[in-house]
Design an enzyme around this catalytic site. Structure first.
Site: not given
Ligand code: NAD
Length: 491
Positions: A296
């Protein structure tokens, strides 16, 4: 890349070793109905996990609710001792966990080992805080009166985590929650079920009482959604994409539960004429291509002033060539996590090129016969409002644009919906000081890569990158997981 199991050659012992289970009330439960393939090696099974249901979430929250009061009543140093022991166990198991992490996520072995070490250090850091004072003693205007402040746990908290730091992020959310006396229900990312399971196993083996830390694997829109809506969840800490995070915020706000969101980024670096072009290129390359750009905090847009542009681009191209993409066990840059992310990277670069951008390094039409290998990509000559400059790609892709001077560069850095990290490469104290004050991001890096932070510093962003209320990591992480109380005592 998860799917329902069909057929594979892995024998039953090997399957047991790579099977993640739910941890509910101290018991390992659930089937092995979802498979995760190694993104670097087509056809190799990396992990199996159960697909959780609403009933699993309910059981986990029930267990956490029952276990939390006794956990909170335990003296904080005793809670801390368990966290420290769990951290030590992760270190003992570092090599094996790191290999699982490489196979299920795709990053390099060095990155995976570093991540396991980080998770261990986080547990030990927060464990040591069991001995730290958390309240204040304040003077009162009344005679014979003492005022103290206390921090109380929220109760049961929910954690939802992404795949890109599959053991470090669960650890840096769980550790402050637990040391504060909360019980936890975590839903790890579907793509990386083994890493969070290793964390749970270390906590259990270190003596954490049953029910204090529960894991439910499965789909976000099933397990994550049910977790967010349950009124027994007093607070939820989420890291993931902005769209999912903002949806969760609405659910949590509607029932006035506490919510912490760490979401996307589009982190920019400003390279000024007075910088050393080679050093600036190394800083940008480490931020953009390290961790396959899947951080991120990764650098994804760079603004350069005219006098350094040519030398910087030449040096950056040389740096990019060193990030050979492949299997995390031997390449400098690990595999992209999934076919979806691989196609997203290719589409982002292809679209920019079709609109007239120059691709200085990289390609966007490679196949996947040898896994999701995506070479480091450098784009130039593209407009400031191109999607490759404004939208998060989450891959090893960096756009380099020219700006006439410092002020234009700062304005370009700030012209974003995101504000997680921002960097500047310069020898000028005046410019770096001004940048630290005026750049709109939660973390500022001067002559250092935008990605990568120490474990003891506040971490979070502004705008669409974070809720911008509670910071994660370091001592500030305790704020989210506790509420404040003011106590008057008269004699
Ligand atoms: P994602 O949002 O698809 O998933 C993150 C988590 O949310 C997963 O466990 C997923 O199963 C869950 N999730 C998905 N849909 C949901 C819903 N409707 N309700 C509840 N939970 C739900 O993200 P990803 O693809 O796993 O990770 C990549 C993203 O994470 C990128 O956008 C990145 O920038 C972000 N990220 C941010 C940081 C930070 O600290 N700012 C750190 C790492 C990653």
């Amino acid at each position: 890349m998860t799917s329902t199991i069909t057929d594979h050659s892995t024998n039953s012992t090997e399957r047991d070793l790579i099977t993640a289970r739910h941890l509910i009330n101290g018991e390992w439960l659930g089937g092995a109905d979802t498979e995760r393939m190694n993104p670097a090696r087509p056809g190799e099974l990396a992990a199996l996990s159960p697909s959780g249901t609403a009933a699993d979430v309910d059981a986990a929250i029930t267990a956490a609710t029952a276990a939390q009061p006794a956990w909170a009543a335990l003296p904080a140093p005793s809670r801390g001792a368990i966290l420290m022991a769990a951290g030590n166990l992760l270190l003992d198991r570092q090599a094996a966990i790191a290999e699982d992490l490489v196979r299920e996520e795709g990053k390099t072995l060095a990155e995976a080992k570093g991540e396991v070490k980080r998770a261990a250090d986080v547990l030990r850091f927060f464990g040591s805080l069991g001995w730290a004072a958390t309240g204040e003693v304040l003077p009162s205007g009344l005679p014979d009166t003492t005022i103290t402040t206390r921090r109380e746990p929220l109760g049961v908290v929910g954690l939802i985590t992404p795949w890109n730091f599959p053991i470090a992020i669960p650890a840096w959310k769980a550790a402050p929650a637990l040391i504060s006396g909360n019980a936890v229900v975590i839903k790890p990312a579907e793509l990386t079920p083994l890493s969070a399971t290793h964390l749970a196993r270390a906590l259990q083996d270190a003596g954490l009482p049953a029910g204090v830390f529960n894991v439910v694997h499965g789909k976000g829109r099933v397990v994550g959604d049910v977790l967010a809506r349950d009124p027994r969840i007093a607070g939820m800490s989420f890291t993931g994409s902005t769209n999912v995070g903002l949806g969760l915020q609405e659910i949590l706000n509607a029932r006035r539960a506490r919510v912490q969101l760490e979401m996307g980024g589009k982190n920019g670096v400003l390279v000024l004429d007075d910088a050393d072009p080679r050093k600036a290129a190394q800083v940008v390359a480490a931020g953009a291509f390290g961790l396959t750009g899947q951080a991120c905090t990764a650098t994804s847009r760079v603004y350069v002033t005219p006098g350094i542009r040519a030398a910087f681009l030449a040096a950056l191209t040389e740096e990019a060539a060193q990030y050979t993409a492949g299997d995390g066990f031997d390449a400098k840059m690990g595999a992209v996590v999934s076919s979806q992310q691989f196609e997203q990277n290719q589409a982002a670069v292809r679209t920019a090129v079709e609109r007239g951008a120059t691709l200085l390094h990289g390609e966007y039409d490679g196949g996947t016969d040898a896994g999701f290998r995506f070479p480091a990509a450098i784009l130039t000559d593209l407009p400031f409002d191109d999607a490759a400059v404004t939208e998060e790609i989450f891959g090893p892709v960096v756009a380099v644009l020219e700006v006439p001077d410092y002020e234009a560069g700062l304005a370009a850095i700030n012209d974003s919906r995101y504000g997680l990290t921002a960097g500047i490469c310069t020898d000028s104290l005046a410019f770096s000081t001004d940048f630290a004050a005026r750049a709109q991001a939660g973390v500022i890096k001067v002559n250092r890569p935008t990605a990568g932070l120490d474990l003891n510093v506040p971490f979070g962003g502004v705008k669409d990158s974070s809720t911008n209320t509670f910071r994660e990591q370091g001592k500030s992480a305790l704020d989210f997981f506790t509420w404040g109380k003011t106590v008057y005592t008269g004699v």
